[in-house]
Write a protein that holds these residues in place. Structure first.
Motif, PDB file in Angstrom:
ATOM      1  N   LEU A  68      -7.383   2.007   4.606  1.00  8.21           N
ATOM      2  CA  LEU A  68      -5.980   1.941   4.219  1.00  8.21           C
ATOM      3  C   LEU A  68      -5.174   3.039   4.890  1.00  8.21           C
ATOM      4  N   MET A  69      -5.789   4.202   5.010  1.00 11.83           N
ATOM      5  CA  MET A  69      -5.062   5.286   5.642  1.00 11.83           C
ATOM      6  C   MET A  69      -4.825   4.987   7.109  1.00 11.83           C
ATOM      7  N   GLN A  70      -5.805   4.405   7.744  1.00 12.07           N
ATOM      8  CA  GLN A  70      -5.612   4.011   9.136  1.00 12.07           C
ATOM      9  C   GLN A  70      -4.479   3.018   9.240  1.00 12.07           C
ATOM     10  N   LEU A  71      -4.477   2.136   8.271  1.00  9.02           N
ATOM     11  CA  LEU A  71      -3.491   1.075   8.260  1.00  9.02           C
ATOM     12  C   LEU A  71      -2.086   1.644   8.141  1.00  9.02           C
ATOM     13  N   LEU A  72      -1.962   2.659   7.327  1.00 11.19           N
ATOM     14  CA  LEU A  72      -0.643   3.252   7.148  1.00 11.19           C
ATOM     15  C   LEU A  72      -0.247   4.067   8.374  1.00 11.19           C
ATOM     16  N   GLY A  73      -1.176   4.237   9.252  1.00 12.25           N
ATOM     17  CA  GLY A  73      -0.789   4.846  10.512  1.00 12.25           C
ATOM     18  C   GLY A  73      -1.234   6.272  10.640  1.00 12.25           C
ATOM     19  N   VAL A 102       0.860  -1.183   0.000  1.00 14.84           N
ATOM     20  CA  VAL A 102       0.000   0.000   0.000  1.00 14.84           C
ATOM     21  C   VAL A 102       0.895   1.232   0.000  1.00 14.84           C
ATOM     22  N   VAL A 103       0.627   2.144  -0.899  1.00 12.67           N
ATOM     23  CA  VAL A 103       1.414   3.381  -0.941  1.00 12.67           C
ATOM     24  C   VAL A 103       0.475   4.570  -0.994  1.00 12.67           C
ATOM     25  N   GLN A 104       0.712   5.465  -0.089  1.00 13.08           N
ATOM     26  CA  GLN A 104      -0.080   6.696  -0.054  1.00 13.08           C
ATOM     27  C   GLN A 104       0.545   7.719  -1.001  1.00 13.08           C
ATOM     28  N   ALA A 143     -11.540  20.656   2.321  1.00 14.92           N
ATOM     29  CA  ALA A 143     -12.578  19.651   2.509  1.00 14.92           C
ATOM     30  C   ALA A 143     -12.101  18.303   2.018  1.00 14.92           C
ATOM     31  N   ARG A 144     -11.417  18.303   0.883  1.00 12.84           N
ATOM     32  CA  ARG A 144     -10.981  17.034   0.315  1.00 12.84           C
ATOM     33  C   ARG A 144      -9.637  16.617   0.874  1.00 12.84           C
ATOM     34  N   THR A 145      -9.597  16.406   2.152  1.00  9.32           N
ATOM     35  CA  THR A 145      -8.325  15.923   2.691  1.00  9.32           C
ATOM     36  C   THR A 145      -8.182  14.434   2.466  1.00  9.32           C
ATOM     37  N   GLU A 146      -9.216  13.840   1.851  1.00  8.85           N
ATOM     38  CA  GLU A 146      -9.075  12.415   1.539  1.00  8.85           C
ATOM     39  C   GLU A 146      -7.745  12.213   0.841  1.00  8.85           C
ATOM     40  N   GLU A 147      -7.100  11.160   1.209  1.00  6.90           N
ATOM     41  CA  GLU A 147      -5.810  10.907   0.607  1.00  6.90           C
ATOM     42  C   GLU A 147      -5.953   9.798  -0.408  1.00  6.90           C
ATOM     43  N   ARG A 148      -5.146   9.833  -1.401  1.00  4.47           N
ATOM     44  CA  ARG A 148      -5.182   8.753  -2.384  1.00  4.47           C
ATOM     45  C   ARG A 148      -4.176   7.680  -1.998  1.00  4.47           C
ATOM     46  N   VAL A 149      -4.557   6.474  -2.269  1.00  8.93           N
ATOM     47  CA  VAL A 149      -3.636   5.366  -2.009  1.00  8.93           C
ATOM     48  C   VAL A 149      -3.673   4.379  -3.165  1.00  8.93           C
ATOM     49  N   ALA A 150      -2.557   3.716  -3.352  1.00  8.93           N
ATOM     50  CA  ALA A 150      -2.486   2.678  -4.375  1.00  8.93           C
ATOM     51  C   ALA A 150      -2.218   1.350  -3.682  1.00  8.93           C
ATOM     52  N   LEU A 169     -11.140 -14.574   2.736  1.00  9.17           N
ATOM     53  CA  LEU A 169     -10.435 -13.393   2.247  1.00  9.17           C
ATOM     54  C   LEU A 169     -11.362 -12.189   2.176  1.00  9.17           C
ATOM     55  N   ARG A 170     -12.605 -12.471   2.177  1.00  9.25           N
ATOM     56  CA  ARG A 170     -13.607 -11.450   1.938  1.00  9.25           C
ATOM     57  C   ARG A 170     -13.359 -10.134   2.675  1.00  9.25           C
ATOM     58  N   PRO A 171     -13.377 -10.168   3.997  1.00  6.25           N
ATOM     59  CA  PRO A 171     -13.238  -8.890   4.714  1.00  6.25           C
ATOM     60  C   PRO A 171     -11.932  -8.176   4.381  1.00  6.25           C
ATOM     61  N   ILE A 172     -10.895  -8.925   4.145  1.00  7.35           N
ATOM     62  CA  ILE A 172      -9.618  -8.297   3.831  1.00  7.35           C
ATOM     63  C   ILE A 172      -9.697  -7.595   2.482  1.00  7.35           C
ATOM     64  N   LEU A 173     -10.204  -8.295   1.506  1.00  7.11           N
ATOM     65  CA  LEU A 173     -10.318  -7.685   0.182  1.00  7.11           C
ATOM     66  C   LEU A 173     -11.205  -6.454   0.239  1.00  7.11           C
ATOM     67  N   GLU A 174     -12.239  -6.534   1.035  1.00 10.28           N
ATOM     68  CA  GLU A 174     -13.119  -5.368   1.146  1.00 10.28           C
ATOM     69  C   GLU A 174     -12.389  -4.198   1.793  1.00 10.28           C
ATOM     70  N   ALA A 175     -11.682  -4.505   2.839  1.00 12.42           N
ATOM     71  CA  ALA A 175     -10.957  -3.451   3.544  1.00 12.42           C
ATOM     72  C   ALA A 175      -9.940  -2.792   2.617  1.00 12.42           C
ATOM     73  N   LEU A 176      -9.341  -3.586   1.753  1.00 19.57           N
ATOM     74  CA  LEU A 176      -8.317  -3.042   0.869  1.00 19.57           C
ATOM     75  C   LEU A 176      -8.901  -2.086  -0.168  1.00 19.57           C
ATOM     76  N   GLU A 177     -10.206  -2.042  -0.286  1.00 14.25           N
ATOM     77  CA  GLU A 177     -10.790  -1.099  -1.243  1.00 14.25           C
ATOM     78  C   GLU A 177     -11.323   0.152  -0.558  1.00 14.25           C
ATOM     79  N   GLU A 178     -11.154   0.210   0.724  1.00 14.30           N
ATOM     80  CA  GLU A 178     -11.639   1.371   1.468  1.00 14.30           C
ATOM     81  C   GLU A 178     -10.485   2.302   1.777  1.00 14.30           C
ATOM     82  N   GLU A 179     -10.504   3.450   1.153  1.00 15.39           N
ATOM     83  CA  GLU A 179      -9.387   4.345   1.397  1.00 15.39           C
ATOM     84  C   GLU A 179      -9.206   4.684   2.873  1.00 15.39           C
ATOM     85  N   VAL A 180     -10.329   4.879   3.532  1.00 11.20           N
ATOM     86  CA  VAL A 180     -10.250   5.263   4.938  1.00 11.20           C
ATOM     87  C   VAL A 180      -9.492   4.203   5.735  1.00 11.20           C
TER      88      VAL A 180
END
Lengths: 338, 338
Positions: A261-266, A121-123, A223-230, A248-259
């Motif tokens: 992913l950002m939490q994940l990156l810390g 994951v890269v922000q 307002a758009r402080t949403e961050e992009r991630v790849a 795998l379901r919940p993991i794959l779903e989580a990986l499509e949620e930007e929010v």
DNA sequence: CACTGGCACTCCTGGACGAGGAGTGCCAGA
DNA sequence: TCTGGCACTCCTCGTCCAGGAGTGCCAGTG
């Protein structure tokens, strides 16, 4: 806790990571020349289990490390193994071929996935931590502008602006000059204050347009402080026999949620060079069985984070080395393009 | 092949799609008031199997449709069921909130995934089919430019250009005027010819820079015909009990390969409004067990494709309706922003 | 001639059962 | 403090069997 016990723990972690099966006392005694018998190892194992570093999936099975065990391993036992010279060269070459920021991010995320055999994951460089390099206004129709903002990290944002009145070419030039004078070189974090005053500085007949422009800028920036991630390497989740207990379901779903992913990156405020979050140390429920290794990157200061997500039973030394090396190279590249 | 046999096939397809289990003669006779007994249905089934439309996973199991059976269903039996008014409104609202092209594409791909419960793929408007709206040159350092190209579909491409000589502000203005005069409004497909002549039109002292610029333009436009695609809904692959016979691995891998995705969306020359490729009709090996429904979109002419990927046992009427509806709305939006 | 009910047959599914094996804990002895 | 030995636990895997769903075929009927 004496040295041999630590060695036993290390042996268990290493063997379990490579074989993915609970490791027994006999295997430890044989494969890691500790100079003691299996029975002795068993005693040490009993101690380690008592202390919470390892556990048994069931009676009469070998031991596997607990999150606490991995933590100890990472903190005290794992020697980071640097990338080989060939790997470093490959990383360098691959990244230096990038033609723009998008390409840098795309290549980085693939590289990480490939090097670590995990999900990467890269922000994108955070807008909050970037500053304005240039603002461009392109006149599409007399009442329609396209606003293009280029940041010092190379990010390009574009927005449409409907203007309240028709604009001449000179008007557009005027506005362009104005916004650039005011914002160029300014940190985006400071921008809202400046933007708020924009319309006051414009010629009277351009006031309305300037404030439309200001509104769009505020929306884009504040307002758009949403961050992009790849993300890349989702396929690696299926390695090692579906490592997550459930589906795998919940993991794959989580990986499509930007929010997520950002939490994940810390947390954005963490400026630590490299963070390893093991199992429960993750705040996101879906990732309690996972380990996340993240690093900040950026030219000089940190402008974004990158990391990989894998099973707690991952190759810590290798993964840590890879994440760190890639983060460094990316920082270098951003530095060059500044 | 008489009408009742077709009705039996329809019943088998519909039931199998909804239950995911082989359907037996008794179930068909009961649930779809055909007015005949199970034994009669069995005879028809024997015929349909002989003709290759259905098959038995094993003796003493019910029947499931073959690819050929689905094909017949799609061509002759399936009545497309349009989205409900509420769905249409939701689609419209969600898409119209997009703030730029990136956002349109991201929203579209999510929407498709959500509506169809499958994996969605959306191609960005193809550069080959776009034309230049504006070229912008931003001077970063005296010997470094950033070139920003905006197309009529809203795509923004940026590249760095190292200039052979130092440029004054006027030089940059001159070059900007030159490239815009030459390229604005031109189709990118025609651009290479024009670009080749660029340096000849520049002032002598700017020739070298103009040709550096021309080279970068050529690279961006011609060499980089790679298309961008967005994917969403990978988690849906785990619905319906891992629909692909083998593991998810190859599918997940394929979904990260742009080249594969582009093949999946279909040959660029296909201008059909909507295409359904079932099972073997797919040219990509990994997707032989899948169905792909794609549609072209674009303002006026087709500038890109979008589609979904799912098991051959998908809800064809619903999926087809969703893909078609979304493609239409996106086309409308691009039309508005033109 | 098309349809129907009946019946024997096939083959999958799921649970029970048992042998084999890996690994442990504990104990007595060096 | 370490070691070898031994009884014990519990998982894994293959086999086996009963139950059940669905079929194909056949003879009978309108």
């Amino acid at each position: 806790m004496d040295d041999r016990k630590l060695e036993v723990l290390r042996a268990i972690v290493e063997d379990y990571v490579s074989t993915q099966e609970p490791v027994g006392s006999k295997a430890v005694a044989q494969r890691h020349s500790l100079g003691v018998s299996a029975a002795t190892v068993r005693n040490d194992m009993a101690y380690l289990e008592e202390a919470g570093y390892i556990q048994q999936p069931h009676t009469s099975a070998g031991r596997i490390p607990t999150a606490k065990g991995y933590r100890l391993f990472v903190d005290r036992l794992g020697k980071i193994k640097p990338l080989s010279a060939a790997e470093r060269r490959a990383v360098h070459r691959f990244l230096s071929e990038a033609i723009d920021l998008d390409d840098v991010v795309t290549r980085t995320v693939r590289l990480l996935a490939q090097l670590t055999h995990q999900v990467a994951v890269v922000q994108y460089p955070s807008l909050n931590r970037s500053s304005v390099r240039h603002l461009e206004l392109v006149s599409l129709t007399p009442t329609r502008l396209m606003l293009v903002m280029i940041t010092d990290t190379g990010r390009v944002e574009q927005r449409y602006v409907e203007t309240p009145a028709e604009l001449t070419e000179d008007d557009v030039l005027d506005l362009r000059r104005l916004v650039n004078e005011q914002l160029q070189g300014k940190a985006l974090a400071d921008a809202p204050r400046i933007i708020a005053g924009l319309d006051g500085l414009a010629r009277p007949e351009l006031r309305a347009t300037a404030s439309a422009l200001a509104r769009v800028l505020l929306e884009s920036v504040v307002a758009r402080t949403e961050e992009r991630v790849a993300v890349a390497g989702a396929a690696n989740l299926t390695r090692n026999g579906n490592f997550f207990a459930g589906s795998l379901r919940p993991i794959l779903e989580a990986l499509e949620e930007e929010v997520v992913l950002m939490q994940l990156l810390g947390r954005a405020d963490s400026n630590a060079l490299l963070t390893v979050r093991i199992g429960d140390e993750n705040e996101i429920d879906d990732f309690r069985e996972a380990t996340v290794v993240t690093a900040g990157y950026g030219p000089g200061s940190v402008v974004g984070h990158m990391g990989v997500l894998g099973p707690t039973r991952m190759d810590y030394p290798g993964t840590i080395a890879a994440v760190r090396a890639v983060a460094r190279y990316v920082s270098e590249i951003l530095e060059q393009n500044r």
